[in-house]
Design a protein around this motif. Structure first.
Motif, PDB file in Angstrom:
ATOM      1  N   VAL A 104      -2.850   3.657   4.667  1.00  0.00           N
ATOM      2  CA  VAL A 104      -4.027   4.028   5.249  1.00  0.00           C
ATOM      3  C   VAL A 104      -4.439   5.276   4.268  1.00  0.00           C
ATOM      4  O   VAL A 104      -5.656   5.485   3.509  1.00  0.00           O
ATOM      5  CB  VAL A 104      -4.594   4.047   6.391  1.00  0.00           C
ATOM      6  CG1 VAL A 104      -5.887   4.705   6.790  1.00  0.00           C
ATOM      7  CG2 VAL A 104      -4.443   2.750   7.162  1.00  0.00           C
ATOM      8  N   ASN A 105      -3.621   6.187   4.255  1.00  0.00           N
ATOM      9  CA  ASN A 105      -4.004   7.585   3.580  1.00  0.00           C
ATOM     10  C   ASN A 105      -4.148   7.204   2.143  1.00  0.00           C
ATOM     11  O   ASN A 105      -4.938   7.978   1.233  1.00  0.00           O
ATOM     12  CB  ASN A 105      -2.843   8.418   3.614  1.00  0.00           C
ATOM     13  CG  ASN A 105      -2.609   9.097   5.007  1.00  0.00           C
ATOM     14  OD1 ASN A 105      -3.456   8.957   5.665  1.00  0.00           O
ATOM     15  ND2 ASN A 105      -1.397   9.844   5.460  1.00  0.00           N
ATOM     16  N   ASN A 106      -3.366   6.173   1.569  1.00  0.00           N
ATOM     17  CA  ASN A 106      -3.209   5.979   0.212  1.00  0.00           C
ATOM     18  C   ASN A 106      -4.474   5.079  -0.196  1.00  0.00           C
ATOM     19  O   ASN A 106      -5.349   5.362  -1.283  1.00  0.00           O
ATOM     20  CB  ASN A 106      -2.171   5.160  -0.372  1.00  0.00           C
ATOM     21  CG  ASN A 106      -0.864   5.898  -0.880  1.00  0.00           C
ATOM     22  OD1 ASN A 106      -0.661   6.897  -0.976  1.00  0.00           O
ATOM     23  ND2 ASN A 106       0.360   5.106  -0.764  1.00  0.00           N
ATOM     24  N   VAL A 107      -5.109   4.274   0.673  1.00  0.00           N
ATOM     25  CA  VAL A 107      -6.097   3.608   0.378  1.00  0.00           C
ATOM     26  C   VAL A 107      -7.409   4.553   0.261  1.00  0.00           C
ATOM     27  O   VAL A 107      -8.249   4.558  -0.409  1.00  0.00           O
ATOM     28  CB  VAL A 107      -6.608   2.580   1.697  1.00  0.00           C
ATOM     29  CG1 VAL A 107      -8.120   2.055   1.398  1.00  0.00           C
ATOM     30  CG2 VAL A 107      -5.600   1.418   1.412  1.00  0.00           C
ATOM     31  N   ALA A 108      -7.254   5.611   1.461  1.00  0.00           N
ATOM     32  CA  ALA A 108      -8.318   6.708   1.542  1.00  0.00           C
ATOM     33  C   ALA A 108      -8.494   7.283   0.313  1.00  0.00           C
ATOM     34  O   ALA A 108      -9.341   8.135  -0.276  1.00  0.00           O
ATOM     35  CB  ALA A 108      -8.294   7.341   2.867  1.00  0.00           C
ATOM     36  N   LEU A 109      -7.125   7.940  -0.323  1.00  0.00           N
ATOM     37  CA  LEU A 109      -6.935   8.672  -1.324  1.00  0.00           C
ATOM     38  C   LEU A 109      -7.750   8.052  -2.456  1.00  0.00           C
ATOM     39  O   LEU A 109      -8.555   8.788  -3.423  1.00  0.00           O
ATOM     40  CB  LEU A 109      -5.609   9.101  -1.933  1.00  0.00           C
ATOM     41  CG  LEU A 109      -5.332  10.084  -2.827  1.00  0.00           C
ATOM     42  CD1 LEU A 109      -5.489  11.518  -2.294  1.00  0.00           C
ATOM     43  CD2 LEU A 109      -3.912   9.838  -3.348  1.00  0.00           C
ATOM     44  N   TRP A 110      -7.783   6.753  -2.800  1.00  0.00           N
ATOM     45  CA  TRP A 110      -8.265   5.956  -3.891  1.00  0.00           C
ATOM     46  C   TRP A 110      -9.714   5.564  -3.468  1.00  0.00           C
ATOM     47  O   TRP A 110     -10.412   5.473  -4.443  1.00  0.00           O
ATOM     48  CB  TRP A 110      -7.348   4.997  -4.336  1.00  0.00           C
ATOM     49  CG  TRP A 110      -6.084   5.493  -5.079  1.00  0.00           C
ATOM     50  CD1 TRP A 110      -4.804   5.528  -4.513  1.00  0.00           C
ATOM     51  CD2 TRP A 110      -5.649   5.759  -6.191  1.00  0.00           C
ATOM     52  NE1 TRP A 110      -3.965   5.770  -5.273  1.00  0.00           N
ATOM     53  CE2 TRP A 110      -4.487   6.353  -6.497  1.00  0.00           C
ATOM     54  CE3 TRP A 110      -6.902   6.294  -7.533  1.00  0.00           C
ATOM     55  CZ2 TRP A 110      -3.902   6.886  -7.668  1.00  0.00           C
ATOM     56  CZ3 TRP A 110      -6.284   6.979  -8.550  1.00  0.00           C
ATOM     57  CH2 TRP A 110      -4.965   7.223  -8.615  1.00  0.00           C
ATOM     58  N   VAL A 131      -6.323  14.920   1.388  1.00  0.00           N
ATOM     59  CA  VAL A 131      -6.633  14.556   2.542  1.00  0.00           C
ATOM     60  C   VAL A 131      -8.105  13.832   2.685  1.00  0.00           C
ATOM     61  O   VAL A 131      -8.983  14.437   2.899  1.00  0.00           O
ATOM     62  CB  VAL A 131      -6.545  15.262   3.737  1.00  0.00           C
ATOM     63  CG1 VAL A 131      -6.698  14.743   5.129  1.00  0.00           C
ATOM     64  CG2 VAL A 131      -5.151  16.113   3.876  1.00  0.00           C
ATOM     65  N   ASN A 132      -8.110  12.374   2.574  1.00  0.00           N
ATOM     66  CA  ASN A 132      -9.343  11.878   2.478  1.00  0.00           C
ATOM     67  C   ASN A 132      -9.480  10.928   3.704  1.00  0.00           C
ATOM     68  O   ASN A 132      -8.427  10.732   4.473  1.00  0.00           O
ATOM     69  CB  ASN A 132      -9.296  10.733   1.366  1.00  0.00           C
ATOM     70  CG  ASN A 132      -9.683  11.509   0.002  1.00  0.00           C
ATOM     71  OD1 ASN A 132      -9.534  12.873   0.012  1.00  0.00           O
ATOM     72  ND2 ASN A 132      -9.976  10.886  -1.108  1.00  0.00           N
ATOM     73  N   ASN A 133     -10.653  10.380   4.286  1.00  0.00           N
ATOM     74  CA  ASN A 133     -10.902   9.525   5.170  1.00  0.00           C
ATOM     75  C   ASN A 133     -11.964   8.383   5.044  1.00  0.00           C
ATOM     76  O   ASN A 133     -12.361   8.326   3.798  1.00  0.00           O
ATOM     77  CB  ASN A 133     -11.288  10.397   6.639  1.00  0.00           C
ATOM     78  CG  ASN A 133     -12.445  11.115   6.536  1.00  0.00           C
ATOM     79  OD1 ASN A 133     -13.087  11.062   5.350  1.00  0.00           O
ATOM     80  ND2 ASN A 133     -12.863  12.064   7.491  1.00  0.00           N
ATOM     81  N   ARG A 134     -12.241   7.607   6.175  1.00  0.00           N
ATOM     82  CA  ARG A 134     -13.219   6.545   6.206  1.00  0.00           C
ATOM     83  C   ARG A 134     -13.103   5.741   4.951  1.00  0.00           C
ATOM     84  O   ARG A 134     -14.099   5.370   4.227  1.00  0.00           O
ATOM     85  CB  ARG A 134     -14.608   7.401   5.982  1.00  0.00           C
ATOM     86  CG  ARG A 134     -14.802   8.315   7.058  1.00  0.00           C
ATOM     87  CD  ARG A 134     -16.521   8.765   7.081  1.00  0.00           C
ATOM     88  NE  ARG A 134     -16.916   9.541   8.329  1.00  0.00           N
ATOM     89  CZ  ARG A 134     -17.057  10.812   8.480  1.00  0.00           C
ATOM     90  NH1 ARG A 134     -16.554  11.448   7.620  1.00  0.00           N
ATOM     91  NH2 ARG A 134     -17.402  11.019   9.823  1.00  0.00           N
ATOM     92  N   PRO A 135     -11.927   5.046   4.803  1.00  0.00           N
ATOM     93  CA  PRO A 135     -11.676   4.071   3.852  1.00  0.00           C
ATOM     94  C   PRO A 135     -12.443   2.771   4.505  1.00  0.00           C
ATOM     95  O   PRO A 135     -12.537   2.693   5.836  1.00  0.00           O
ATOM     96  CB  PRO A 135     -10.160   3.858   3.724  1.00  0.00           C
ATOM     97  CG  PRO A 135      -9.589   4.412   5.001  1.00  0.00           C
ATOM     98  CD  PRO A 135     -10.523   5.530   5.570  1.00  0.00           C
ATOM     99  N   VAL A 136     -12.550   1.372   3.616  1.00  0.00           N
ATOM    100  CA  VAL A 136     -13.005   0.381   4.142  1.00  0.00           C
ATOM    101  C   VAL A 136     -12.015  -0.595   3.676  1.00  0.00           C
ATOM    102  O   VAL A 136     -11.727  -0.875   2.533  1.00  0.00           O
ATOM    103  CB  VAL A 136     -14.355  -0.033   3.739  1.00  0.00           C
ATOM    104  CG1 VAL A 136     -15.004  -1.238   4.313  1.00  0.00           C
ATOM    105  CG2 VAL A 136     -15.244   1.354   3.894  1.00  0.00           C
ATOM    106  N   LEU A 158       0.691  -1.292  -0.038  1.00  0.00           N
ATOM    107  CA  LEU A 158       0.109  -0.110  -0.024  1.00  0.00           C
ATOM    108  C   LEU A 158       0.775   1.165  -0.192  1.00  0.00           C
ATOM    109  O   LEU A 158       0.658   2.349  -0.614  1.00  0.00           O
ATOM    110  CB  LEU A 158      -0.812   0.060   1.190  1.00  0.00           C
ATOM    111  CG  LEU A 158      -1.719  -1.304   1.644  1.00  0.00           C
ATOM    112  CD1 LEU A 158      -2.626  -1.171   2.609  1.00  0.00           C
ATOM    113  CD2 LEU A 158      -2.670  -1.416   0.346  1.00  0.00           C
ATOM    114  N   SER A 159       2.186   1.273   0.674  1.00  0.00           N
ATOM    115  CA  SER A 159       2.844   2.267   0.598  1.00  0.00           C
ATOM    116  C   SER A 159       4.398   1.633   0.607  1.00  0.00           C
ATOM    117  O   SER A 159       4.973   1.413   1.948  1.00  0.00           O
ATOM    118  CB  SER A 159       2.491   3.201   1.983  1.00  0.00           C
ATOM    119  OG  SER A 159       3.681   3.860   2.250  1.00  0.00           O
ATOM    120  N   THR A 183      -8.335   7.295  10.704  1.00  0.00           N
ATOM    121  CA  THR A 183      -9.216   8.021   9.858  1.00  0.00           C
ATOM    122  C   THR A 183     -10.658   7.880   9.758  1.00  0.00           C
ATOM    123  O   THR A 183     -11.283   8.213   8.683  1.00  0.00           O
ATOM    124  CB  THR A 183      -8.726   7.708   8.308  1.00  0.00           C
ATOM    125  OG1 THR A 183      -8.915   6.297   8.177  1.00  0.00           O
ATOM    126  CG2 THR A 183      -7.175   7.935   8.061  1.00  0.00           C
ATOM    127  N   GLY A 184     -11.079   7.261  10.885  1.00  0.00           N
ATOM    128  CA  GLY A 184     -12.460   7.029  11.123  1.00  0.00           C
ATOM    129  C   GLY A 184     -13.144   6.086  10.083  1.00  0.00           C
ATOM    130  O   GLY A 184     -14.269   5.865   9.463  1.00  0.00           O
TER     131      GLY A 184
END
Length: 930
Positions: free
Chosen positions: A248-254, A266-271, A189-190, A289-290
């Motif tokens: 997690v930032n990368n998952v949230a970004l996409w 800056v995104n949040n709430r990934p699953v 992921l990173s 990231t919630g």
């Protein structure tokens, strides 16, 4: 040329070469030029400048945020007029800036006679990132009779900044994307070799999985606007190996949600999800990231008609699919019933563990930070108003079992607990806020920790933190342009924040690249301490340490606290006698193998604390075990020590801390001197018998108990990535442990002795082996041997004692800090390389072995592509073993026979270990003495 002109040129380069948007602005000088162009109504760049100002400026305590907050305040008060930014719009932007200068500006307006003071007060009611300077102003204004301050405090006391947020949806539709089969390391992921770009979120997002995967995820999201893309580790665990906020930032970004229209990338709430759930420290990062992390349990062990586990030819349990989550499967998360449903509404699995009251609060608030700060603000407001704070947040779960003793981890959590209501000691499963004693940040996640501190408007380290260290070890191998750009900036920020730094911004002391875990192990001066560190191998042999994401590190630095449930424990003891030709690393590997055998393939360590009774080993040697527990997928580990051994370890820690002081590393607050004082106090408590070494109660309850039989460990043990296993899910798991004879003389292309898994004794072993082997004639290396000592102190001690001269005698390369390498190696000669102290090959972000090599290393990582990439002809292998095995294999160019190995280590005192003569558990004792 103006800064703005340079910025436009940079924008063109990013757009044309990388396909990226403009880089977010954090420079005060650049934003000042942009504001000047906004004020100039005839300026040709005015429209672009407005967009940059509104939508592309970083919030928090960045230099740019200070300039932006002041200009917005001037617009609100009428000191400046901008047609496109009304006072109401200016207040809206301030509300998204997350504290620091923005809260100061809002307080300036709210506590004044300005016409917009009431509106500013309403905005403040939504803010949670307030610090003492902010709360003091509110309290003083309230006491002076300010009605707006009173209204803000009343709102805070009710926690309306939380209660007025929308609840999470009862049903969340997801569409699956299988990111990989088997355990997914955060390197997927990173990647570690892209660590230099982590602070540039959009750029770093391009390294997640693959460009093709990124586009697939993006298209799935676009094609299913009513669903969230859920990334899955099929037949494996999601996020093993590292905490990696950037992952997690990368998952949230996409695949996440945009946090704010005014905060770029800056995104949040990934699953995310995994067949075997989410690795513990990665799950913490998801909470930051919630987001949602699900344990799918969609593959289960197959059993025959008699209920016995069916095994394959290798003896591994055969798995059968319970339900499919192949890419493109549409599912629904029922957050109220806490179930995962198929497209027809049928229940597939219970996911209650993902929706505890506390985790739901993180989801509602958009991340755990807001909850942490919110609770503190509510308490402050209620105390200031002299009222009882209403119960808003989920009550902390406080579990106490009458008559049941405490494990070591339960004792540590009880000792450090903050705000506990229970009058009896708490047991595993209780939710606890705890004081954090020691905090560590390393250099590839450090820039993100700085960003997190800025985003939560923190300006200085919490005075309750006993010790904190910022390392330079992860980028120690090569002093390239990326390191030159990132490291000094990082060190200057952390030094000013109050952290002890490996590099002195003022140039007073020699810049060091000591491995962070070794330094944290030395500055931990209490076996009852809680340690938080920005790396998965934050596993100290004193106290209990948790590897954490950059955000959790930031919270610990800013508040001196952390919140988590008290984990379950697994007790590990030993029987028998360790053979003299075995190294303790072999015992560590055998522990994992014997555990899996004892529990029919179930990893009982996963997600739990390992309490290991190796108390006859000093802290350095014991660290070999506690460090490896990250690869066992344990949440943490605790070394149960004897009184005498603990005192010796603390005296050693004191001597090393004194060396740091002598080098000029202490700060104005005297943090290092304070640690020596704490060590003296702890030693006195042990010697007096009032506070003996930490030990569990003899009636403590464990999830499981593992007994390791030393008698059956007769040859070196190797952790194998098993790269050719037919079942891809069983590759790179750290669970395949094999005796060295299995390899039957297999060729070794490169050896590596280094990383956090070695100590001074390992360096002494190399010297002793060279002395042994040179008796039989000249020594030639048939494979390269890379040696990276963990710390400069060790190098200095080896030089003083003569062992360094032996190593240097055979070295074709010796590091030179006056002329550090500026380029990473791509080829190696058959010789010994004495590298700069640091992580070196273990990180894989700077130097690597040659693609396709079979590497035998003392390091911790056998993940695909980490230490060695695959070549077109051959898969790269990172086999893990002991120092003597690595050294001998590089001299021979192959795995040795057991007879060759025994001859090479004959007469050498390896890291020997004898189990304590008795169980170190003790009768239940009062809480004060734990």
């Amino acid at each position: 040329m103006s800064l703005y002109s340079e910025y436009l040129k940079e924008i063109e380069v990013r757009k044309n070469e990388l396909g990226l948007h403009p880089k977010p602005i954090d420079s005060a000088e650049l934003l000042s030029e942009i504001i000047a162009q906004i004020k100039d109504t005839g300026n040709a760049e005015r429209e672009a400048s407005l967009n940059f100002f509104i939508y592309n400026t970083l919030p928090g305590t960045t230099p740019a945020a200070g300039v932006k907050a002041k200009f917005l305040k001037d617009i609100v008060t009428g000191a400046e007029t901008v047609a496109e930014i009304s006072p109401a719009f200016a207040l809206e932007q301030l509300s998204h800036m997350k504290g620091g200068p923005s809260v100061e500006a809002l307080l300036d307006i709210a506590l004044s006679d300005d016409a917009n003071n009431a509106a500013a007060g309403e905005v403040l009611k939504s803010q949670v990132f307030l610090y003492e300077a902010d709360t003091s102003r509110l309290a003083d204004a309230y006491k002076a009779g300010n009605a707006i301050a009173k209204g803000i405090l009343e709102s805070y006391a009710k926690a309306e900044f939380f209660t007025k947020l929308a609840d999470i949806p009862e049903k969340i539709k997801v569409i699956t994307y299988v990111a990989a089969e088997g355990d997914i390391s955060t390197d997927l992921l990173s990647p570690g070799n892209q660590s230099h770009s982590r602070a540039d979120r959009e750029l770093h997002g391009l390294c997640m999985i693959s460009p093709a995967a990124q586009q697939e995820i993006k298209k799935m999201g676009e094609d299913n606007p009513d669903a969230k893309v859920m990334l899955i580790a099929e037949k494996g665990t999601m996020g093993v190996g590292s905490s990696r906020m950037s992952g997690v930032n990368n998952v949230a970004l996409w695949a996440g949600e945009k946090t704010s229209p005014y905060i770029p990338f800056v995104n949040n709430r990934p699953v995310v999800a995994g067949t075997n759930g989410i690795a513990p420290i990665f799950l913490t990062t998801v909470g930051v990231t919630g987001g949602i992390g699900l344990d799918l349990k969609n593959w289960v062990q197959k059993k025959d008609e008699n209920g016995n586990i069916v095994r394959d030819a290798n003896g591994d349990a055969v798995l059968e699919e319970k339900y499919s989550v192949k890419t493109g499967t549409v599912l629904t998360i029922d957050t109220k019933a806490k179930k995962l449903l198929d497209s027809q509404g049928n229940v597939l699995v219970d996911v209650a563990s993902a929706f505890t009251p506390q985790k739901v609060e993180f989801m509602k608030a958009g991340g755990s930070y807001a909850v942490t700060f919110g609770k503190k603000i509510q308490t402050f407001a209620a105390e200031t108003l002299g009222i009882e704070a209403p119960v808003v947040y989920a009550s902390s779960k406080e579990i106490s079992h009458e008559g049941q003793g405490l494990t070591a981890v339960e004792k540590i959590f009880n000792r450090n607990a903050v705000g506990v209501k229970s009058k009896t000691p708490l047991h595993a499963g209780s939710d606890v806020r705890v004081k954090v004693n020691i905090v560590g940040s390393q250099d590839t996640t450090g820039p993100m920790t700085c960003q997190e501190l800025e985003s939560m408007a923190a300006a200085t380290i919490s005075p309750s933190v006993d010790g904190a260290f910022q390392s330079g070890c992860h980028t120690a191998s090569v002093w390239d342009n990326k390191a030159k750009a990132n490291t000094p900036k990082l060190m200057a920020f952390m030094n000013a924040f109050g952290v002890i730094t490996a590099r002195d911004p003022k140039g007073v002391y020699h810049s060091m690249t000591d491995v962070i875990h070794k330094v944290l192990n030395d500055i931990t001066v209490d076996d009852r301490a809680i340690i938080i560190g920005g790396d998965s191998h934050t596993r100290m042999s004193k106290g209990v340490a948790f590897g954490a994401d950059s955000g959790t590190v930031a919270i610990a630095l800013a508040t001196g606290e952390a919140a988590m449930p008290i984990p379950e424990s697994v007790k590990v003891t030993f029987k028998g006698k360790m053979k003299p030709h075995m190294d303790f690393r072999d015992i560590v590997h055998a522990t994992q193998a014997q555990m899996l055998k004892q529990f029919n393939g179930e990893n009982v360590f996963q997600g739990r604390v390992i309490e290991v009774q190796i108390g006859t080993l000093l802290a350095d040697q014991a660290f070999t075990f506690t460090d490896w527990t990250a690869e066992m997928k344990a949440k943490a580990s605790i070394c149960i020590s004897t009184d005498d051994t603990l005192i010796k370890s603390l005296e050693l820690a004191k001597s090393r801390i004194q060396i740091m002081i002598n080098k000029g590393m202490d700060n104005e607050a005297g943090m290092l001197k304070g640690l020596i004082a704490l060590a003296d106090k702890r030693i006195a408590g042990i010697q007096s018998g009032e506070e003996p070494a930490l030990a569990p109660d003899d009636n403590a309850k464990y999830y499981a108990e593992v007994v390791v039989d030393l008698d059956v460990i007769d040859e070196p043990m190797i952790a194998d990535p098993d790269v050719n296993n037919e079942d891809v899910s069983k590759r790179y798991t750290h669970d395949v442990i094999r005796p060295a004879s299995y390899y039957n003389g297999r060729k070794v292309d490169l050896g590596f002795v280094g990383s956090c898994m070695v100590h001074k004794g390992d360096m002494q072993i190399i010297a002793a082996m060279l002395r042994n082997l040179e008796k039989n004639g000249p020594i030639t290396f048939k494979a390269p041997l890379v040696v990276a000592p963990p710390t400069y102190n060790i190098v200095d001690e080896l030089k003083a004692e003569g062992d360094w001269d032996v190593l240097a005698k055979y070295a074709g390369f010796i590091f030179d800090d006056n002329n550090p390498k500026e380029k990473a190696r791509t080829k190696y000669e058959n010789q010994l390389y004495l590298e700069r102290p640091g992580c070196n090959l273990c990180m894989g972000n700077q130097e690597k072995a040659e693609a396709g090599d079979t590497v035998l290393a003392t390091s911790t990582r056998l993940f695909q592509g980490r230490v060695v990439e695959d070549s077109a002809e051959k898969k790269g292998e990172s086999l893990l073993g002991s120092t003597p095995m690595v050294v001998l294999s590089t001299i021979l160019g192959r795995f040795p026979t057991l007879e060759e190995y025994k001859a090479a280590v004959d007469g050498i005192n390896l890291t020997s270990f004898a189990p304590p003569s008795a169980d170190l558990a003790r009768p239940s004792i009062p809480l004060k003495a734990i």
